[in-house]
Structures are given as structure tokens and as C-alpha cells.
Design a protein around this motif. Structure first.
Motif, PDB file in Angstrom:
ATOM      1  N   MET A  10      -4.294  -1.776  51.088  1.00 35.25           N
ATOM      2  CA  MET A  10      -4.618  -2.777  50.072  1.00 35.25           C
ATOM      3  C   MET A  10      -5.528  -2.212  48.989  1.00 35.25           C
ATOM      4  O   MET A  10      -5.491  -2.650  47.861  1.00 35.25           O
ATOM      5  CB  MET A  10      -5.316  -3.970  50.727  1.00 35.25           C
ATOM      6  N   ARG A  11      -6.297  -1.210  49.389  1.00 35.85           N
ATOM      7  CA  ARG A  11      -7.227  -0.647  48.409  1.00 35.85           C
ATOM      8  C   ARG A  11      -6.518  -0.277  47.106  1.00 35.85           C
ATOM      9  O   ARG A  11      -7.013  -0.526  46.024  1.00 35.85           O
ATOM     10  CB  ARG A  11      -7.906   0.595  48.975  1.00 35.85           C
ATOM     11  N   GLN A  12      -5.352   0.316  47.295  1.00 33.48           N
ATOM     12  CA  GLN A  12      -4.670   0.814  46.096  1.00 33.48           C
ATOM     13  C   GLN A  12      -4.261  -0.302  45.165  1.00 33.48           C
ATOM     14  O   GLN A  12      -4.389  -0.183  43.960  1.00 33.48           O
ATOM     15  CB  GLN A  12      -3.458   1.615  46.514  1.00 33.48           C
ATOM     16  N   LEU A  60      -7.129  -1.555  43.313  1.00 34.79           N
ATOM     17  CA  LEU A  60      -7.575  -0.632  42.259  1.00 34.79           C
ATOM     18  C   LEU A  60      -6.753  -0.861  41.003  1.00 34.79           C
ATOM     19  O   LEU A  60      -7.280  -0.901  39.888  1.00 34.79           O
ATOM     20  CB  LEU A  60      -7.431   0.820  42.732  1.00 34.79           C
ATOM     21  N   ILE A  61      -5.447  -1.035  41.190  1.00 34.55           N
ATOM     22  CA  ILE A  61      -4.579  -1.283  40.040  1.00 34.55           C
ATOM     23  C   ILE A  61      -5.017  -2.564  39.333  1.00 34.55           C
ATOM     24  O   ILE A  61      -5.080  -2.642  38.102  1.00 34.55           O
ATOM     25  CB  ILE A  61      -3.107  -1.402  40.480  1.00 34.55           C
ATOM     26  N   ILE A 118      -8.020  -3.985  39.312  1.00 34.13           N
ATOM     27  CA  ILE A 118      -9.279  -3.754  38.597  1.00 34.13           C
ATOM     28  C   ILE A 118      -9.007  -2.979  37.323  1.00 34.13           C
ATOM     29  O   ILE A 118      -9.523  -3.289  36.251  1.00 34.13           O
ATOM     30  CB  ILE A 118     -10.266  -2.977  39.491  1.00 34.13           C
ATOM     31  N   THR A 119      -8.134  -1.986  37.456  1.00 34.85           N
ATOM     32  CA  THR A 119      -7.819  -1.161  36.308  1.00 34.85           C
ATOM     33  C   THR A 119      -7.201  -1.981  35.187  1.00 34.85           C
ATOM     34  O   THR A 119      -7.554  -1.846  34.016  1.00 34.85           O
ATOM     35  CB  THR A 119      -6.839  -0.061  36.724  1.00 34.85           C
ATOM     36  N   LEU A 137      -9.845  -3.928  33.544  1.00 31.70           N
ATOM     37  CA  LEU A 137     -10.667  -3.069  32.691  1.00 31.70           C
ATOM     38  C   LEU A 137      -9.931  -2.717  31.417  1.00 31.70           C
ATOM     39  O   LEU A 137     -10.507  -2.650  30.329  1.00 31.70           O
ATOM     40  CB  LEU A 137     -11.039  -1.789  33.437  1.00 31.70           C
ATOM     41  N   ALA A 138      -8.625  -2.488  31.543  1.00 32.30           N
ATOM     42  CA  ALA A 138      -7.833  -2.140  30.363  1.00 32.30           C
ATOM     43  C   ALA A 138      -7.898  -3.260  29.350  1.00 32.30           C
ATOM     44  O   ALA A 138      -8.080  -3.042  28.158  1.00 32.30           O
ATOM     45  CB  ALA A 138      -6.392  -1.871  30.766  1.00 32.30           C
ATOM     46  N   ALA A 168     -11.160  -3.177  27.746  1.00 31.85           N
ATOM     47  CA  ALA A 168     -11.274  -2.085  26.787  1.00 31.85           C
ATOM     48  C   ALA A 168     -10.623  -2.450  25.470  1.00 31.85           C
ATOM     49  O   ALA A 168     -11.097  -2.097  24.399  1.00 31.85           O
ATOM     50  CB  ALA A 168     -10.634  -0.827  27.364  1.00 31.85           C
ATOM     51  N   LEU A 169      -9.509  -3.196  25.565  1.00 31.57           N
ATOM     52  CA  LEU A 169      -8.826  -3.630  24.337  1.00 31.57           C
ATOM     53  C   LEU A 169      -9.764  -4.433  23.457  1.00 31.57           C
ATOM     54  O   LEU A 169      -9.810  -4.269  22.248  1.00 31.57           O
ATOM     55  CB  LEU A 169      -7.626  -4.497  24.700  1.00 31.57           C
ATOM     56  N   THR A 180     -12.783  -2.132  21.896  1.00 34.42           N
ATOM     57  CA  THR A 180     -12.534  -1.329  20.705  1.00 34.42           C
ATOM     58  C   THR A 180     -12.559  -2.192  19.464  1.00 34.42           C
ATOM     59  O   THR A 180     -12.826  -1.718  18.387  1.00 34.42           O
ATOM     60  CB  THR A 180     -11.185  -0.608  20.761  1.00 34.42           C
ATOM     61  N   GLY A 234     -15.939  -1.831  18.212  1.00 34.00           N
ATOM     62  CA  GLY A 234     -16.449  -0.481  18.421  1.00 34.00           C
ATOM     63  C   GLY A 234     -17.641  -0.125  17.555  1.00 34.00           C
ATOM     64  O   GLY A 234     -18.767  -0.515  17.822  1.00 34.00           O
ATOM     65  N   ASP A 260      -0.140  -3.141  16.005  1.00 39.53           N
ATOM     66  CA  ASP A 260      -0.787  -2.120  16.827  1.00 39.53           C
ATOM     67  C   ASP A 260       0.080  -0.891  17.042  1.00 39.53           C
ATOM     68  O   ASP A 260      -0.415   0.150  17.444  1.00 39.53           O
ATOM     69  CB  ASP A 260      -1.134  -2.687  18.203  1.00 39.53           C
ATOM     70  N   THR A 261       1.381  -1.019  16.847  1.00 38.36           N
ATOM     71  CA  THR A 261       2.250   0.120  17.142  1.00 38.36           C
ATOM     72  C   THR A 261       2.678   0.811  15.864  1.00 38.36           C
ATOM     73  O   THR A 261       2.556   0.270  14.777  1.00 38.36           O
ATOM     74  CB  THR A 261       3.509  -0.325  17.904  1.00 38.36           C
ATOM     75  N   TYR A 271      -3.874  10.977  39.089  1.00 41.89           N
ATOM     76  CA  TYR A 271      -3.969   9.918  40.089  1.00 41.89           C
ATOM     77  C   TYR A 271      -3.466  10.411  41.433  1.00 41.89           C
ATOM     78  O   TYR A 271      -4.079  10.160  42.471  1.00 41.89           O
ATOM     79  CB  TYR A 271      -3.170   8.685  39.665  1.00 41.89           C
ATOM     80  N   PHE A 300      -8.586   7.107  32.096  1.00 40.36           N
ATOM     81  CA  PHE A 300      -8.310   6.316  30.911  1.00 40.36           C
ATOM     82  C   PHE A 300      -8.533   7.068  29.615  1.00 40.36           C
ATOM     83  O   PHE A 300      -8.095   6.643  28.554  1.00 40.36           O
ATOM     84  CB  PHE A 300      -9.130   5.023  30.917  1.00 40.36           C
ATOM     85  N   LEU A 343     -13.922   5.330  36.761  1.00 38.42           N
ATOM     86  CA  LEU A 343     -13.056   4.524  35.905  1.00 38.42           C
ATOM     87  C   LEU A 343     -13.820   4.049  34.666  1.00 38.42           C
ATOM     88  O   LEU A 343     -13.321   4.086  33.539  1.00 38.42           O
ATOM     89  CB  LEU A 343     -12.574   3.316  36.712  1.00 38.42           C
ATOM     90  N   ILE A 365     -13.429   5.054  30.541  1.00 36.23           N
ATOM     91  CA  ILE A 365     -13.325   4.186  29.366  1.00 36.23           C
ATOM     92  C   ILE A 365     -14.390   4.561  28.347  1.00 36.23           C
ATOM     93  O   ILE A 365     -14.132   4.627  27.143  1.00 36.23           O
ATOM     94  CB  ILE A 365     -13.432   2.705  29.783  1.00 36.23           C
ATOM     95  N   LEU A 400     -13.736   5.944  24.413  1.00 33.87           N
ATOM     96  CA  LEU A 400     -14.350   5.472  23.166  1.00 33.87           C
ATOM     97  C   LEU A 400     -15.125   6.596  22.486  1.00 33.87           C
ATOM     98  O   LEU A 400     -15.077   6.753  21.269  1.00 33.87           O
ATOM     99  CB  LEU A 400     -15.297   4.298  23.458  1.00 33.87           C
ATOM    100  N   PHE A 439      -4.991   5.170  22.000  1.00 35.18           N
ATOM    101  CA  PHE A 439      -5.418   4.035  22.807  1.00 35.18           C
ATOM    102  C   PHE A 439      -4.246   3.192  23.316  1.00 35.18           C
ATOM    103  O   PHE A 439      -4.016   3.080  24.511  1.00 35.18           O
ATOM    104  CB  PHE A 439      -6.414   3.182  22.034  1.00 35.18           C
ATOM    105  N   LEU A 450      -2.367   3.232  27.012  1.00 32.29           N
ATOM    106  CA  LEU A 450      -2.174   2.068  27.884  1.00 32.29           C
ATOM    107  C   LEU A 450      -0.710   1.931  28.272  1.00 32.29           C
ATOM    108  O   LEU A 450      -0.371   1.625  29.410  1.00 32.29           O
ATOM    109  CB  LEU A 450      -2.625   0.794  27.169  1.00 32.29           C
ATOM    110  N   ASP A 454      -2.298   3.421  53.159  1.00 33.27           N
ATOM    111  CA  ASP A 454      -3.588   3.328  52.482  1.00 33.27           C
ATOM    112  C   ASP A 454      -4.518   4.424  52.951  1.00 33.27           C
ATOM    113  O   ASP A 454      -4.665   4.666  54.132  1.00 33.27           O
ATOM    114  CB  ASP A 454      -4.209   1.958  52.730  1.00 33.27           C
TER     115      ASP A 454
END
Lengths: 411, 310
Positions: free
Chosen positions: A1-3, A6-7, A9-10, A13-14, A17-18, A21, A24, A228-229, B29, B37, B103, B107, B111, B228, B232, B308
Motif C-alpha cells: 500500500m505504501r506505493q 506515495l503516488i 501524495i505525489t 504535491l503536483a 506545485a501548479l 508557480t 513564484g 499552458d501547452t 523511481y 520532480f 519529494l 519541488i 522552482l 514544468f 508533469l 510492497d
């Protein structure tokens, strides 16, 4: 489950982060020394514009031009006993940052009026803050009609904020003006309309579409792009296969340049037409050699050609600003000058001193300013819009913008 | 005209770019269970490295035939230096610490690198023009290809083939596999895991650098923020393909690129649902695809069900 966690949380966080910036870098020392000369009281003219990021070319032009107006006023002792100083904040083209900047300006007692912002969406986010602070905001570049005429401007015009003014004309005029030129002079009848879904871009695309259809032109396709692209290949392919003979883009040059390039890259020779948001030297840089023949409309007559503007161009050069004044230089100078004129009127009425409720009085005085500016006659109508409704079509030629037609839009 | 072949090629190109960056995410990874990141910024600095070689080192007007290999070299040097530096100074001190710490550092580093290029690279406050390869476009049936795109179309599979060979056939590659499976046992068997980790970072950076050059050639300009969003997306591609799986990264990238392109091209055509279409929704469909894959195949397209660990 840890993995899996982690995804998760990541991903969170992503997303964080959006947002990060978006706020910034902040340029707090944006204020520049506008020289001394007036002596006595110092009045700060705020400037809010994107000083970093994609749109910084336009933003720095705005800042420098407002600074030049302050310097000129100080040198000529235009308002006896008052020294003007420009303080600039960076909004990065982001409405949320613009709003924070607005609060910062309102909190600063020395600020009596602000020039900016560049983006209509940013302007929208700042209006209420200025209204509450009873302080004048004069935009040299916002062209969204709803900013001055309310959200229902198509049917019933109603001014939402009495503290908001602008020296630029609106998209209600710019879009149709482009449509008339494209249909009547440029002889194109099948348009593909693309916008970036922002207040400015979508508004412009909408008013262009209405007028183009009214004239008898056909809209062969519409698209919205994601600012954005930078990969517009799918859209470019659609444009190529749509049979369009012209593309109208509502948006700004950081996307318009690559878009033009990628459309031509499909082998299609379809010119791109846009509003003042693409009228920048950076558009030509990004569109590359194939951008020749692309068109932009911009507010006002070409700054370099107006007699009232020659002095501005010369002074700008003398001051040695690093960046060119770009599309909104003249308008920014005039916006700052409108504030200076309003301050002058207020000070003269009050026996040469600033009154306690100077901000409110400046707003009132703004409504009645009238002077010959860089872009022509500067004054505001009952909505806070510029009374000067001139527009110009520019074309990319030999790596530069060249004026091809100037005129006023008549419905 | 049937535009499907062209749209598939558009998607393949965009996807190859995602894939090239995704490899870096996946490899790091796979070996240290860290999502780097700042990898998008390693890609960005690589592009600027190539630009530097062309503008400030080579004489004006050098033919792209000669310039391109040197630019790739420049990009690789810059990217690898940044990646190794990041590993050494930002990640290694935190190894063994809580998983969240590196992690967050990543980030922050992302930046910091953006701002460094913004502040110190000449004229990098807005986009800088990237040199283009002369010639083209080429027409193959109903498909039109830019010269710059051809670079990407060749670079992506060649890079993959090289990487496959490296990981499967070389001694270092086998060391990487061993470290990925169990770092402690690998260490006991005489594998220098610290060295392996540095190599994983460096190798990821090489692909990011090639991706950076490809980006410049494809779109004609580079800017400090380019890494950026693309980073992602590449991370998404890596998860889609099964994070930790090298081929999965490439396949995930291509699936993502094709999905976005086709969504842009065709979803607008659903009658009555026009507002769901067009390119501004491409990201939405991409993430819906990601969620669906994670729901029904949580290990990703090519991922193995990993017990795991750690």
C-alpha cells in the motif's frame, strides 16, 4: 500500500506545485527613481503589469512608459509642489496575483492612482479592490467590454465600477474592426476561429465571429486552446483540413506565435489574424519566418506616426530604457498622464496642497480630464472608456510590424 | 481529406517527447523510489545548454549538420551535470530519511532551477528562439512532417534501443536491475549502489537532454517554464506505463500523446457536447485516461505487480 499512497501524495504535491508557480517570483523593488524636481509632497503612481514570464515584453513596456510620464511631469514641474514616483508590481499575468497587488496599492497611502494591468482577466480581479479603496485604476491595455459596460454590455450597458478607466478601446470595437478588414479588404471569407478561453481572447473571438457572419463570411471551425501547452499540432491539422482561408485567434502572442508557426508547418498557407495581444515583436520571433503576412489589429493610430507621439518616442530613447515600449507604451504614458492631470486638478482646487480625501477627488477629476496625449485626444466617456476609438491593422513584413490601415470603427 | 494519419503522427510526436522525459522519472523511481520532480527542469536546462552551444560557442551561421551533434553534446553535458549535482547535494543527504522529504526537496529544486535560468540566462525572461534545421516540410501520402519532427521520430526509438541494450546487456545495466530489485542484497553482492544511483540519474538526464533539443527543434523556441507542465505530463506517462518500467515509460508517453491529440481532434465533434471538445480539454481527457488505467490496472500498462517494499 505504501506505493499507492506515495503516488497519491505525489499527485497532491503536483497540484500544489501548479499553484505555487503561479505566485513564484515577486519583484518587490519594482519601484524606480523618477528623479526629483517637483519637491514637496511625493505622489506615487502604481504600475501593475506582468514584469516576468511570457508577457513580460508588453509589461516592461508599460512600466517604462509610465515611468517616463512621471519623469516628464517632475522635470516640467507640471504639478507645483508635487513629485511623482512610479512603483511597479509584477502580476505575472495572473488574476490572483493582480488582486494581491491591488490590495498592496490600496494599503499604501502615497499611491493616488494605478496604471495597469495588461490582461483583462487581471483587471477584472482588481476592480472591486480599487472600488473599495476609492482609487483610480487606469488600464492602458484591457479591452474586455464588460470591464466598463457590465456583463450584459451587448444588450444593456451599465458601468460596474466608477473607479475604473481605460485609454485602450474595447474588443466590442476591435473584433468587428478586424472582421471588416478581413472580409472587405483582405478578401477572406472562410475563417477558423480559435481562442484561449480567457476574458480577453474569448471576447475578441466572439465579437469577431458576430461581425464576420453579419458581413456574409463563413466560420468553418472553432477551437479553444490551452495556454499552458505549446503543442498545437492537432489544432493546426484541423485548421488545414477545414478549408479555411484565414485564422482568427483571440489571445496573446506566447500562444499565437507557435500557433501560427505550427499552422504553416502543416503546409497550409493560411494567415493568422489577431488582436492587440499579438501585436508584439515577440510574436514575430515566435512565429518565425513563416509568420510573414500575419495580421494584428491594435488600438489607436501607429504611435510612431502621430505628431503628438514623436516627442514620446524621442524621450523614451533618451531615457535609455532597456526594453522597447511595445504595443501599449503610448497608452501607458497617457494613462499615467491622466492620473497626473487629475492630481493637478485636485491640487489646484485645494490651494496647492493635497486634500485629505485625495483619492476620491482624483477619481472624480479623472472623469473630466482632457488633454492631447501620445495616442491622440485623451478623455473618458460615462463608462470610463476612452473617447478615442481609433484602430490600426498591422501586417508582419520583413520581420517587423507594418501599419497597413488605420481607421475608426463605425458599427 | 482523411486527417486521422496526420493526427496519429502528431500524437506520436508529442508522445515521444513525453516518453523521452518519462524515462528519467521511471528509472530514478525504479531504483531509489524517488519521484524526481525536478526532472522537467533537467530537460529545460538541457535545451538551454544546446541553445548556449549554438549562440555563444559556435561561430554565427554554422550549418545545423555540424551544429546539431555539438548542441546535443552541450545539452547532455548540462543536463547530466545538473542531474548529478541534484542527486549529490539535494537527494543523497536525505536518502534513508522520510519518503516525503526528497519529494519536497525535488519541488523546491524545480522552482530554484526555473528561477535560476530566468534570472541569469541572458534574455530568458520570455521565450528564446531556437535554431531550426533547414528544409522541409516533407510529405508522405497525406502526412506532412517538419524537419525538426524527423529528429524526434528518429531520436526516440534509437534512444530506447540503446537504453534497452544498456540495461539488459552491460555489467552496469545488470547492476541497475539488481539494485532495483533489492538494494541491500545487491550491495552485499558487490554492487556499488551509490554509483548505480548516480548512473540512473545521469542516464535519465541524457534522455531529457535529447528531449530538450527535440522540443527546441519542434517548436522553435525554449523558455524557462517549459519543463514544468511537460514534466508533469511525463510523470503521468510514467505512471500510465507502469512506473519503474523503462519500456512502459515510452509506451505510456505515446498513449498519452495520442490520446490528447485524438481528443483534441475528435471529441469536439460529439453533437450537442461541443463544449467538451477542443484542445483546452485535452488535459482533462488525459487525466481521465490515467484514472481509468489506475482503477483497472493500478500497476500501469506494463508495470508488474510489485510486492510492497521499503
Amino acid at each position: 500500500m505504501r506505493q499507492r499512497s506515495l503516488i497519491a501524495i505525489t499527485a497532491a504535491l503536483a497540484a500544489g506545485a501548479l499553484t505555487l508557480t503561479a505566485c513564484g517570483s515577486r519583484d518587490d523593488d519594482g519601484g524606480s527613481d523618477s528623479g526629483n524636481g517637483g519637491g514637496g509632497t511625493t505622489v506615487v503612481i502604481g504600475v501593475d503589469a506582468p514584469l516576468t514570464g511570457d508577457l513580460s515584453a508588453l509589461g516592461l513596456g508599460i512600466k517604462n512608459s509610465a515611468d517616463l510620464a512621471a519623469k516628464t511631469a517632475n522635470k516640467d514641474k507640471h504639478v507645483e509642489g508635487i513629485t511623482f514616483k512610479v512603483e511597479a508590481l509584477d502580476d505575472q499575468g495572473q488574476p490572483s496575483v493582480g488582486q494581491q497587488n491591488a490590495s498592496q496599492f490600496v494599503a499604501n497611502d502615497k499611491v493616488l492612482g494605478v496604471v495597469g494591468p495588461l490582461n483583462s482577466s487581471v483587471g477584472e480581479s482588481m476592480q472591486q479592490v480599487f472600488e473599495s479603496g476609492n482609487m483610480a485604476l487606469v488600464s492602458p491595455a484591457n479591452t474586455g467590454p464588460s470591464l466598463t459596460q457590465g456583463p450584459d454590455w451587448r444588450t444593456e450597458k451599465k458601468r460596474p465600477f466608477k473607479t475604473y478607466f481605460r485609454t485602450a478601446t474595447t474588443d466590442a470595437i476591435q473584433g468587428p474592426f478586424a472582421a471588416q478588414y478581413v472580409f472587405n479588404d483582405f478578401k477572406k471569407t472562410k475563417a477558423f476561429v480559435i481562442d484561449d478561453k480567457k476574458t480577453y481572447g474569448a471576447g475578441l473571438a466572439g465579437t469577431f465571429t458576430d461581425e464576420f457572419k453579419k458581413l456574409g463570411g463563413k466560420i468553418v471551425g472553432t477551437e479553444h486552446i490551452n495556454p499552458d501547452t505549446k503543442d498545437f499540432s492537432a489544432v493546426a491539422t484541423k485548421v488545414k483540413n477545414s478549408g479555411a482561408d484565414v485564422v482568427y485567434y483571440g489571445g496573446e502572442y506566447p500562444q499565437a506565435g507557435p500557433l501560427s508557426k505550427q499552422i504553416k508547418g502543416t503546409g497550409a498557407k493560411i494567415p493568422l489574424v489577431g488582436g492587440d495581444g499579438i501585436y508584439s515583436a515577440d510574436f514575430i520571433k515566435l512565429a518565425g519566418a513563416s509568420g510573414t503576412g500575419d495580421l494584428a489589429t491594435s488600438v489607436g493610430a501607429p504611435v510612431e506616426e502621430l505628431p503628438s507621439a514623436k516627442e514620446f518616442v524621442a524621450n523614451y530613447k533618451t531615457e535609455g530604457y532597456k526594453e522597447p515600449f511595445e504595443a501599449y507604451g503610448g497608452y501607458s504614458y497617457d494613462s499615467a498622464w491622466a492620473i497626473i492631470e487629475a492630481v493637478k486638478a485636485v491640487v489646484e482646487k485645494n490651494d496647492g496642497k493635497l486634500p485629505d480625501d485625495a483619492r476620491a477627488q482624483v477619481v472624480e477629476a479623472m472623469q473630466n480630464v482632457s488633454f492631447d496625449g501620445v495616442t491622440g485626444k485623451v478623455s473618458f466617456d460615462e463608462f470610463g472608456d476612452a473617447t478615442n476609438k481609433q484602430l490600426t491593422v498591422y501586417a508582419v513584413e520583413n520581420g517587423d510590424w507594418k501599419a497597413v490601415k488605420s481607421g475608426t470603427y463605425t458599427g | 481529406m482523411n486527417e486521422l494519419p496526420q493526427q496519429l503522427v502528431n500524437g506520436l510526436l508529442l508522445g515521444s517527447m513525453y516518453g523521452l522525459i518519462a524515462i528519467g522519472y521511471t528509472m530514478v523511481y525504479g531504483i531509489v523510489q524517488l519521484i524526481n520532480f525536478a526532472h522537467g527542469e533537467i530537460f529545460m536546462t538541457g535545451a538551454f545548454g544546446a541553445l548556449t552551444v549554438y549562440i555563444y560557442i559556435l561561430p554565427d551561421g554554422t550549418s545545423m549538420l555540424i551544429a546539431l551533434p555539438l548542441m546535443i553534446l552541450g545539452a547532455v553535458i548540462v543536463s547530466v551535470t545538473v542531474a548529478i549535482g541534484a542527486e549529490r547535494f539535494a537527494y543523497r543527504p536525505l536518502r534513508g530519511g522520510p519518503r516525503l522529504a526528497p519529494l519536497i526537496t525535488a519541488i523546491g529544486l524545480s522552482l530554484a532551477l526555473q528561477q535560476a535560468v530566468w534570472a541569469w540566462y541572458p534574455d530568458a525572461k520570455s521565450a528564446r528562439t531556437f535554431p531550426q534545421i533547414e528544409g522541409g516540410p516533407f510529405h508522405i501520402g497525406s502526412i506532412t512532417l517538419q524537419t525538426g519532427s524527423i529528429f524526434l521520430l528518429i531520436a526516440a526509438p534509437v534512444s530506447m534501443a540503446f537504453l534497452g541494450y544498456f540495461v539488459m546487456k552491460t555489467r552496469t545495466g545488470r547492476g541497475m536491475q539488481a539494485t532495483a530489485q533489492d538494494p541491500d542484497t545487491a550491495k552485499l553482492m558487490g554492487v556499488n549502489t551509490d554509483r548505480i544511483i548516480v548512473i540512473a540519474f545521469a542516464l535519465g538526464a541524457v534522455f531529457a537532454a535529447i528531449g530538450g533539443v527535440a522540443y527546441g527543434l519542434e517548436y522553435g523556441h525554449v523558455d524557462f517554464k517549459m519543463g514544468f507542465i511537460l514534466g508533469l505530463k511525463a510523470f503521468t506517462a510514467a505512471v500510465l506505463g507502469g512506473i519503474g518500467n523503462i519500456y512502459g515509460a515510452m509506451i505510456g508517453g505515446v498513449v498519452l500523446g495520442v490520446a490528447e491529440t485524438l481528443a483534441t481532434a475528435y471529441i469536439g465533434d460529439i453533437p450537442g457536447l461541443g463544449q467538451f471538445g477542443s484542445q483546452s480539454w485535452a488535459d482533462v481527457w488525459a487525466f481521465i485516461l490515467l484514472i481509468l488505467v489506475l482503477l483497472f490496472r493500478p500497476q500501469g500498462l506494463l508495470g508488474e505487480r510489485v510486492a510492497d517494499r521499503a
